[in-house]
Design an enzyme around this catalytic site. Sequence first.
Site, PDB file in Angstrom:
ATOM      1  N   GLY A   1       6.784   4.345   4.244  1.00 57.42           N
ATOM      2  CA  GLY A   1       7.083   5.596   4.929  1.00 57.42           C
ATOM      3  C   GLY A   1       8.478   5.590   5.506  1.00 57.42           C
ATOM      4  N   GLY A   2       8.727   6.553   6.364  1.00 48.45           N
ATOM      5  CA  GLY A   2      10.060   6.667   6.949  1.00 48.45           C
ATOM      6  C   GLY A   2      10.392   5.552   7.914  1.00 48.45           C
TER       7      GLY A   2
ATOM      8  N   ASP B   1       3.006  13.823  13.971  1.00 46.41           N
ATOM      9  CA  ASP B   1       3.162  13.869  12.518  1.00 46.41           C
ATOM     10  C   ASP B   1       1.804  13.888  11.811  1.00 46.41           C
ATOM     11  OD1 ASP B   1       4.711  14.015  10.233  1.00 46.41           O
ATOM     12  OD2 ASP B   1       4.967  11.841  10.035  1.00 46.41           O
TER      13      ASP B   1
ATOM     14  N   GLU C   1      -6.792  -2.674  11.332  1.00 47.90           N
ATOM     15  CA  GLU C   1      -7.965  -2.687  10.463  1.00 47.90           C
ATOM     16  C   GLU C   1      -7.671  -1.847   9.217  1.00 47.90           C
ATOM     17  OE1 GLU C   1     -11.475  -0.394  11.399  1.00 47.90           O
ATOM     18  OE2 GLU C   1     -10.429   0.621  13.044  1.00 47.90           O
TER      19      GLU C   1
ATOM     20  N   LYS D   1       1.769  -3.773   8.685  1.00 46.67           N
ATOM     21  CA  LYS D   1       2.920  -2.854   8.675  1.00 46.67           C
ATOM     22  C   LYS D   1       4.170  -3.571   9.181  1.00 46.67           C
ATOM     23  CE  LYS D   1       4.264   1.783  10.343  1.00 46.67           C
ATOM     24  NZ  LYS D   1       3.812   2.943  11.146  1.00 46.67           N
TER      25      LYS D   1
ATOM     26  N   LEU E   1       0.822  -1.212   0.000  1.00 40.10           N
ATOM     27  CA  LEU E   1       0.000   0.000   0.000  1.00 40.10           C
ATOM     28  C   LEU E   1       0.855   1.260   0.000  1.00 40.10           C
ATOM     29  CD1 LEU E   1      -2.761  -0.983   2.594  1.00 40.10           C
ATOM     30  CD2 LEU E   1      -3.026  -0.792   0.113  1.00 40.10           C
ATOM     31  N   GLY E   2       1.990   1.193   0.671  1.00 36.40           N
ATOM     32  CA  GLY E   2       2.846   2.371   0.740  1.00 36.40           C
ATOM     33  C   GLY E   2       4.056   2.137   1.620  1.00 36.40           C
TER      34      GLY E   2
ATOM     35  N   VAL F   1       3.836  -0.775   4.444  1.00 32.85           N
ATOM     36  CA  VAL F   1       2.487  -1.265   4.742  1.00 32.85           C
ATOM     37  C   VAL F   1       1.935  -2.045   3.552  1.00 32.85           C
ATOM     38  CG1 VAL F   1       0.158  -0.631   5.435  1.00 32.85           C
ATOM     39  CG2 VAL F   1       2.103   0.714   6.249  1.00 32.85           C
TER      40      VAL F   1
END
Length: 320
Positions: free
Chosen positions: A70-71, A194, A147, A90, A67-68, A75
């Site tokens: 990040g730092g 954040d 979820e 994640k 899905l993506g 995920v």
Amino acid sequence: MFFTEISESSTDSKEKMCKRKATGDGKASPAKKLKSLDQEEIKCSAKELEAAKICEFKAKYVELHKLGKGGCGTVFAGYRKEDNFPVAIKHIPEMNVPCKVKAENGKQIPMEVAAMLKLAAGTPGSSATVSLLDWFDLPKELILVMERPVPAVNLEQYIEEYAYTITEETAKVILKQLIEAAKELEDKNIFHRDLKTENILIETGSDVPRVRLIDFGVSCFCNERSRYTVFSGTPAYSPPEWMIHEYYRPGPTTVWQLGTVLYKTLHAGAFFDTLYVLEGSLEISERLSENCQDFLKMCFNLDPKRRPKLKDLLRHRWFR
């Protein structure tokens, strides 16, 4: 519902997985041999526990596409096998797990886990934060199972999709929920650190968008006196007091970041950076109502003491 550590006391499985071998020239003292065997047993026990946790994870969940990233981690989409419930999985490398805190049972757990568990302790379904369903603390990584609202996109994608058609009324609906979510965090002494469009999900399955908060990777526990001198979060959205004085506090920082979210929501395609505010070059669209412009200016007050408190934001005349 949450993961329970597997016991390390299974003698039978240890004997099956660990083969004890004599080392050296046979002249080692009994004490040294015993120490060597103890260390080997600890290593085998740790590997056995890790393998058991991985097996449990794979037995309960199916991991799908990414899905993506990040730092802190990556995920993936997935689902729970028993009922096909959609989940987000994640993976966080151990080196990116910033700190651990002591839980009520005395064990050390990752801060991200602790924050989400504390938020989940309220009335079921009342929190804007996505629920933590399971977690696996492995030697090399932390796996969080949460979820996954469907259908939903993050606010950054939502803004891109609807481009210049987002009205102030829609922005009010989104921001009102965000303020309420931020107040819930404040009441539970949690500082997200954040808040930004990428860390806000918008459920799109109904006429009224529902806000969900994600990514507590740099969050921490706080109180009214908390003050920080090491910045964690996205530099472009850091409060000006951090850039000027190298310190920041939870409440004023959260209000600043809520302002950045509203600004980006109502200025499609615009790039935000706190430096623009410091330089006096940030342009607030004159097509917005005077009340909306005033709300943004209050959030972007360079003096943190003069920014409104979270509890006062919804009293602003823009929401009337």
